[in-house]
Design a protein around this motif. Structure first.
Motif, PDB file in Angstrom:
ATOM      1  N   ALA A   1      36.103  21.153  53.753  1.00  8.81           N
ATOM      2  CA  ALA A   1      37.525  20.805  53.767  1.00  8.81           C
ATOM      3  C   ALA A   1      38.373  22.030  54.072  1.00  8.81           C
ATOM      4  O   ALA A   1      39.279  21.985  54.917  1.00  8.81           O
ATOM      5  CB  ALA A   1      37.932  20.197  52.430  1.00  8.81           C
ATOM      6  N   LEU A   2      38.090  23.154  53.412  1.00  8.75           N
ATOM      7  CA  LEU A   2      38.860  24.373  53.659  1.00  8.75           C
ATOM      8  C   LEU A   2      38.670  24.860  55.086  1.00  8.75           C
ATOM      9  O   LEU A   2      39.633  25.306  55.733  1.00  8.75           O
ATOM     10  CB  LEU A   2      38.452  25.463  52.668  1.00  8.75           C
ATOM     11  CG  LEU A   2      39.143  26.816  52.869  1.00  8.75           C
ATOM     12  CD1 LEU A   2      40.665  26.691  52.743  1.00  8.75           C
ATOM     13  CD2 LEU A   2      38.607  27.853  51.870  1.00  8.75           C
TER      14      LEU A   2
ATOM     15  N   GLU B   1      44.657  32.445  56.048  1.00 10.25           N
ATOM     16  CA  GLU B   1      44.510  33.731  55.366  1.00 10.25           C
ATOM     17  C   GLU B   1      43.570  33.615  54.170  1.00 10.25           C
ATOM     18  O   GLU B   1      42.760  34.512  53.909  1.00 10.25           O
ATOM     19  CB  GLU B   1      45.876  34.234  54.914  1.00 10.25           C
ATOM     20  CG  GLU B   1      46.768  34.676  56.069  1.00 10.25           C
ATOM     21  CD  GLU B   1      48.202  34.896  55.644  1.00 10.25           C
ATOM     22  OE1 GLU B   1      48.939  35.601  56.370  1.00 10.25           O
ATOM     23  OE2 GLU B   1      48.624  34.354  54.593  1.00 10.25           O
ATOM     24  N   PHE B   2      43.691  32.513  53.448  1.00  9.39           N
ATOM     25  CA  PHE B   2      42.825  32.309  52.291  1.00  9.39           C
ATOM     26  C   PHE B   2      41.369  32.186  52.728  1.00  9.39           C
ATOM     27  O   PHE B   2      40.470  32.763  52.107  1.00  9.39           O
ATOM     28  CB  PHE B   2      43.269  31.059  51.531  1.00  9.39           C
ATOM     29  CG  PHE B   2      42.502  30.794  50.256  1.00  9.39           C
ATOM     30  CD1 PHE B   2      42.781  31.516  49.098  1.00  9.39           C
ATOM     31  CD2 PHE B   2      41.515  29.821  50.212  1.00  9.39           C
ATOM     32  CE1 PHE B   2      42.076  31.283  47.915  1.00  9.39           C
ATOM     33  CE2 PHE B   2      40.809  29.576  49.040  1.00  9.39           C
ATOM     34  CZ  PHE B   2      41.087  30.299  47.886  1.00  9.39           C
ATOM     35  N   TYR B   3      41.143  31.462  53.802  1.00  6.69           N
ATOM     36  CA  TYR B   3      39.784  31.309  54.332  1.00  6.69           C
ATOM     37  C   TYR B   3      39.216  32.671  54.735  1.00  6.69           C
ATOM     38  O   TYR B   3      38.072  33.011  54.398  1.00  6.69           O
ATOM     39  CB  TYR B   3      39.785  30.355  55.525  1.00  6.69           C
ATOM     40  CG  TYR B   3      38.416  30.090  56.094  1.00  6.69           C
ATOM     41  CD1 TYR B   3      37.676  28.985  55.685  1.00  6.69           C
ATOM     42  CD2 TYR B   3      37.846  30.941  57.040  1.00  6.69           C
ATOM     43  CE1 TYR B   3      36.407  28.735  56.191  1.00  6.69           C
ATOM     44  CE2 TYR B   3      36.588  30.711  57.556  1.00  6.69           C
ATOM     45  CZ  TYR B   3      35.869  29.602  57.123  1.00  6.69           C
ATOM     46  OH  TYR B   3      34.612  29.376  57.627  1.00  6.69           O
ATOM     47  N   ASP B   4      40.002  33.458  55.472  1.00  4.43           N
ATOM     48  CA  ASP B   4      39.529  34.763  55.927  1.00  4.43           C
ATOM     49  C   ASP B   4      39.266  35.703  54.753  1.00  4.43           C
ATOM     50  O   ASP B   4      38.287  36.462  54.746  1.00  4.43           O
ATOM     51  CB  ASP B   4      40.549  35.401  56.871  1.00  4.43           C
ATOM     52  CG  ASP B   4      40.572  34.734  58.240  1.00  4.43           C
ATOM     53  OD1 ASP B   4      39.637  33.958  58.537  1.00  4.43           O
ATOM     54  OD2 ASP B   4      41.527  34.967  58.993  1.00  4.43           O
ATOM     55  N   TYR B   5      40.131  35.656  53.744  1.00  5.49           N
ATOM     56  CA  TYR B   5      39.972  36.508  52.556  1.00  5.49           C
ATOM     57  C   TYR B   5      38.668  36.166  51.840  1.00  5.49           C
ATOM     58  O   TYR B   5      37.878  37.050  51.474  1.00  5.49           O
ATOM     59  CB  TYR B   5      41.171  36.304  51.632  1.00  5.49           C
ATOM     60  CG  TYR B   5      41.249  37.233  50.444  1.00  5.49           C
ATOM     61  CD1 TYR B   5      41.865  38.477  50.550  1.00  5.49           C
ATOM     62  CD2 TYR B   5      40.726  36.866  49.206  1.00  5.49           C
ATOM     63  CE1 TYR B   5      41.954  39.325  49.450  1.00  5.49           C
ATOM     64  CE2 TYR B   5      40.809  37.703  48.107  1.00  5.49           C
ATOM     65  CZ  TYR B   5      41.427  38.934  48.237  1.00  5.49           C
ATOM     66  OH  TYR B   5      41.506  39.772  47.153  1.00  5.49           O
TER      67      TYR B   5
ATOM     68  N   ALA C   1      39.763  32.674  45.348  1.00  4.60           N
ATOM     69  CA  ALA C   1      39.011  33.056  46.554  1.00  4.60           C
ATOM     70  C   ALA C   1      37.559  33.383  46.225  1.00  4.60           C
ATOM     71  O   ALA C   1      36.663  33.149  47.053  1.00  4.60           O
ATOM     72  CB  ALA C   1      39.687  34.246  47.227  1.00  4.60           C
ATOM     73  N   SER C   2      37.319  33.915  45.033  1.00  3.09           N
ATOM     74  CA  SER C   2      35.948  34.238  44.630  1.00  3.09           C
ATOM     75  C   SER C   2      35.084  32.985  44.599  1.00  3.09           C
ATOM     76  O   SER C   2      33.906  33.011  44.971  1.00  3.09           O
ATOM     77  CB  SER C   2      35.937  34.928  43.261  1.00  3.09           C
ATOM     78  OG  SER C   2      36.554  36.195  43.315  1.00  3.09           O
ATOM     79  N   LEU C   3      35.670  31.886  44.133  1.00  2.00           N
ATOM     80  CA  LEU C   3      34.939  30.620  44.131  1.00  2.00           C
ATOM     81  C   LEU C   3      34.439  30.279  45.523  1.00  2.00           C
ATOM     82  O   LEU C   3      33.254  29.968  45.727  1.00  2.00           O
ATOM     83  CB  LEU C   3      35.855  29.498  43.639  1.00  2.00           C
ATOM     84  CG  LEU C   3      35.953  29.217  42.152  1.00  2.00           C
ATOM     85  CD1 LEU C   3      36.997  28.139  41.893  1.00  2.00           C
ATOM     86  CD2 LEU C   3      34.605  28.788  41.597  1.00  2.00           C
ATOM     87  N   PHE C   4      35.344  30.333  46.483  1.00  2.00           N
ATOM     88  CA  PHE C   4      34.962  29.941  47.848  1.00  2.00           C
ATOM     89  C   PHE C   4      34.042  30.966  48.492  1.00  2.00           C
ATOM     90  O   PHE C   4      33.176  30.601  49.298  1.00  2.00           O
ATOM     91  CB  PHE C   4      36.210  29.692  48.684  1.00  2.00           C
ATOM     92  CG  PHE C   4      36.756  28.310  48.494  1.00  2.00           C
ATOM     93  CD1 PHE C   4      36.289  27.252  49.251  1.00  2.00           C
ATOM     94  CD2 PHE C   4      37.694  28.058  47.520  1.00  2.00           C
ATOM     95  CE1 PHE C   4      36.761  25.966  49.051  1.00  2.00           C
ATOM     96  CE2 PHE C   4      38.179  26.775  47.299  1.00  2.00           C
ATOM     97  CZ  PHE C   4      37.709  25.721  48.072  1.00  2.00           C
ATOM     98  N   ALA C   5      34.188  32.225  48.145  1.00  2.00           N
ATOM     99  CA  ALA C   5      33.268  33.229  48.672  1.00  2.00           C
ATOM    100  C   ALA C   5      31.836  32.910  48.242  1.00  2.00           C
ATOM    101  O   ALA C   5      30.892  32.997  49.035  1.00  2.00           O
ATOM    102  CB  ALA C   5      33.675  34.618  48.183  1.00  2.00           C
TER     103      ALA C   5
END
Length: 337
Positions: A16-17, A42-46, A77-81
């Motif tokens: 989704a992201l 930006e959130f995706y790239d981070y 962001a750590s979650l998605f990383a």
């Protein structure tokens, strides 16, 4: 009564992201209380940069990464990383006492632990057993998150994950009397928040206040619901009866979910201007029974419907009190779709 059955566009929040970073990459997704913001792109790239850094530290598919942080853009962001790598995030309350923190980290065996400054300063002895990435702190074996991101590339193709892979682990005692792992599969990390958002009516124009900690299912549901429903998330470190109303007013928050004590404190704050909450279309209470005096008093004073919902650490939200029955007290409503 027949229940509505939902169909889902994605099998996990990562997909989704990824799509939102392409289709609405320049639209603001997340803002913290200081005003720092990131678009979907930006959130995706981070998160991708952090994922690349975690990969260099040996984190891969099926591994575990501990996250012991207060709410922040970094914790989200750590979650998605972690998820970009197909690993499982072990979310631990940043106020967990040393003995429990030691048990939960030892039991889960994370490849890396990401923690903020307050946790590192308080729990240095426990964390010394693990490879640690610090937010706002470095030195003495602590890797600095900002430094890692600044030296990482943004390009990343997320690992192919299956819906029944474990993406998140909580620790919860419940009625068992001893702390146990609660597993959430990647599919439920999308479907659970999506169903809650459907029940509440979350859409592209909504602004969701994430004030409960991500380390609790309530905060995680708020955050992921905002993401998968295309809403904006306002993430704050903690609730404050004086400061939170200002955040609601400043950012035009439309949906606010919390625990009864938060609504008690707002209702009893005699200095609170009702206009500070005027952007809210709904307030939602969970985690403990809401007294009728608070539920009805909140609506009478602020003209904001306050309803109850019920969920489990193991299962996201199960029931929600419909808005048309906002004057009914003592109910957690009906099953959500």
């Amino acid at each position: 009564m027949s229940l509505k059955h939902l169909t889902y566009d994605y099998n996990n929040p990562v997909d989704a992201l990824a799509e939102y970073s392409r289709s609405r990459g320049n639209r603001t997704f997340i803002v913290d209380e200081s005003g720092r913001s990131m678009t979907y792109g930006e959130f995706y790239d981070y998160a991708a940069r952090l994922a690349n850094a975690l990969g260099r530290l040996g984190v891969g598919y099926g591994d575990r990464v501990g996250i012991v942080m207060s709410n922040s853009i970094e914790s989200a962001a750590s979650l998605f990383a972690v998820w970009f790598l197909g690993a499982a995030a072990v979310l631990i309350d940043p106020l967990t006492i040393s003995e429990d923190l030691d048990y939960q980290l030892t039991d889960s065996s994370p490849k890396v632990v990401i923690a903020d400054k307050a946790v590192i300063e308080r729990e240095g002895n426990v964390l010394s057993k693990f490879k640690v990435i610090g937010v706002g702190v470095s030195g003495e074996g602590i890797l600095n998150l900002s430094d890692l991101i600044s030296t990482s590339t943004a390009g990343l193709k997320p690992v192919s994950i299956k819906g029944d892979d474990v993406g998140l682990i909580y620790y919860y005692a419940g009625i068992a009397g001893r702390t146990m792992q609660v597993w959430h599969k990647y599919a439920s990390l999308y479907s659970g928040p999506y169903a809650f958002g459907e029940a509440v009516g979350l859409g592209n124009n909504d602004v969701v206040l994430v004030v409960a900690q991500l380390s609790h299912i309530l905060g995680l549901t708020e955050f992921l619901s905002a993401l998968v429903r295309g809403s904006r998330a306002i993430i704050v470190k903690h609730f404050d009866t004086n400061d939170t109303p200002g955040v609601i007013r400043k950012y035009g928050v439309t949906v606010f979910a919390g625990v009864p004590l938060m609504f008690d404190q707002l209702l009893n704050n005699k200095n609170l201007d009702p206009r500070d909450l005027s952007s809210l279309k709904i307030a939602l209470s969970a985690a403990a029974p809401l007294t009728p005096s608070t539920q009805l008093g909140f609506y009478q004073r602020f003209n904001v419907p306050l309803v109850q919902f019920y969920g489990l650490t193991e299962a996201f939200v199960l029931t929600l009190q419909p808005l048309q029955y906002k004057d009914v007290t003592g109910t957690v409503g009906t099953a959500i779709p």
